[in-house]
Write a protein that holds these residues in place. Sequence first.
Motif, PDB file in Angstrom:
ATOM      1  N   UNK A   1      17.679   9.926 -11.377  1.00 38.10           N
ATOM      2  CA  UNK A   1      16.291   9.880 -10.905  1.00 38.10           C
ATOM      3  C   UNK A   1      15.449   9.015 -11.837  1.00 38.10           C
ATOM      4  N   UNK A   2      15.674   9.168 -13.156  1.00 38.55           N
ATOM      5  CA  UNK A   2      14.926   8.368 -14.122  1.00 38.55           C
ATOM      6  C   UNK A   2      15.285   6.882 -13.993  1.00 38.55           C
ATOM      7  N   UNK A   3      16.583   6.600 -13.835  1.00 39.19           N
ATOM      8  CA  UNK A   3      17.050   5.214 -13.806  1.00 39.19           C
ATOM      9  C   UNK A   3      16.792   4.539 -12.460  1.00 39.19           C
ATOM     10  N   UNK A   4      16.940   5.307 -11.359  1.00 39.22           N
ATOM     11  CA  UNK A   4      16.834   4.714 -10.023  1.00 39.22           C
ATOM     12  C   UNK A   4      15.818   5.480  -9.174  1.00 39.22           C
ATOM     13  N   UNK A   5      14.684   5.757  -9.752  1.00 41.21           N
ATOM     14  CA  UNK A   5      13.679   6.558  -9.038  1.00 41.21           C
ATOM     15  C   UNK A   5      13.324   6.011  -7.682  1.00 41.21           C
ATOM     16  N   UNK A   6      13.200   4.692  -7.562  1.00 38.03           N
ATOM     17  CA  UNK A   6      12.803   4.096  -6.279  1.00 38.03           C
ATOM     18  C   UNK A   6      13.945   4.093  -5.266  1.00 38.03           C
ATOM     19  N   UNK A   7      15.171   4.375  -5.707  1.00 39.65           N
ATOM     20  CA  UNK A   7      16.325   4.350  -4.805  1.00 39.65           C
ATOM     21  C   UNK A   7      16.830   5.747  -4.465  1.00 39.65           C
ATOM     22  N   UNK A   8      16.331   6.765  -5.156  1.00 40.92           N
ATOM     23  CA  UNK A   8      16.800   8.137  -4.961  1.00 40.92           C
ATOM     24  C   UNK A   8      16.130   8.740  -3.741  1.00 40.92           C
TER      25      UNK A   8
END
Length: 403
Positions: A394-401
């Motif tokens: 979530x931290x690394x890919x927040x916009x993709x989660x």
Amino acid sequence: MPITDQLLDQLLADCKSPEDLMGEQGLLRQLTKKLAERALEAEMEHHLGYAKHDPAGKKSGNSRNGKTSKTVRSVHGEIELEVPRDRNSTFEPRLVKKSEKQLGGFDERIISLYARGMSTRDIQAHFEEAYDVEVSPTFISQVTNAVLDEVKIWQQRPLNTVYPIVYLDCLVVRSRDSGAIQNKAVYLALGVNSDGEKELLGLWLSQNEGAKFWLSVMNELKNRGVNDIFIACCDGLKGFPEAIEAVYPKTQVQLCIVHQVRHSLRFVGWKERKEVAADLRTIYGAATLQQAEQALDEFAATWDGKHPGISQSWRNNWSRLSVFFDYPPEIRKVIYTTNAIESLNASLRKVTKTRRSFPNDEAVLKLLYLALHQIAKKWTMPLRDWKPAMNQFIIMYGDRVSL
């Protein structure tokens, strides 16, 4: 309705031996017959709209018209049922349809045995020995073939929009094709959803892998709703990196470290294997990418004189072997190896090892589909330490989660 102890005592009062309970004239077979016939009478009553001997049936336009004897198979043996008829021949029993010769549960037992790897001949022998029921191999094939429609629906079902991790691997079976028995590779895609639950996305048969084959697989997943995959873990599948990057350009491909280590040790003698394996561990066990690259240089300096191919193989694949160094320990644990799908394949091999070959590709898909559903029943828990791993995603890919 609950089964009381008093009712059981009454039923078992005359049972003095296993034969009295399980035998040809035993309680279970008699009870199955009585219950089935009572259910058929209830169906007829519902069909006609009035009870037996009820005056309401007079001049109703339809009435009972005796019974027909019908022998059906059950898990308690063959049973002769008295099936009621109506004068207008419009009664269609649901318990045992006109075209059927087995009670409910019989087909399920055949499918369950087939899913555990038993051949049609083995199932035939099992029913004859255990239940004294003769079942032809043709009938067993007909029962299991009914699953093929389910396979098609399952293979086309919609999928989640996002899978943080997808594992890919294959197993080899022998199947008859164009009259000749050939080796066929069955490729499996095992997804891990946002809840950490394992889900088999599909299975595909092919004689040849390559970018074109994998492109068709990736496009199929895309068409079924998968819009994003964070990490794809595989064992050097030919053409796969190029295909996934074409369909999912943001996805990173992590080659299985365990497979790479096994490959590295193939030509190492037993006396040196333990030492080489320990030195390899310093590479993939490093805390950072920089430390791992330094460990690889040190490994090459130590072993290139005897085994030059090992370090060369690691360097050739380094861009895909080192992906997991981009992630924190919580995620590394679940992506540096394809053990999740390898354990699945090991379970499938137990089922297929009893078959020297399959009559066709459909038989392969049928058995594997049934076996997979048995295996998936055990997938009741998310992957270990999944919550901290998902928090990192979530931290690394927040916009993709997609939660």
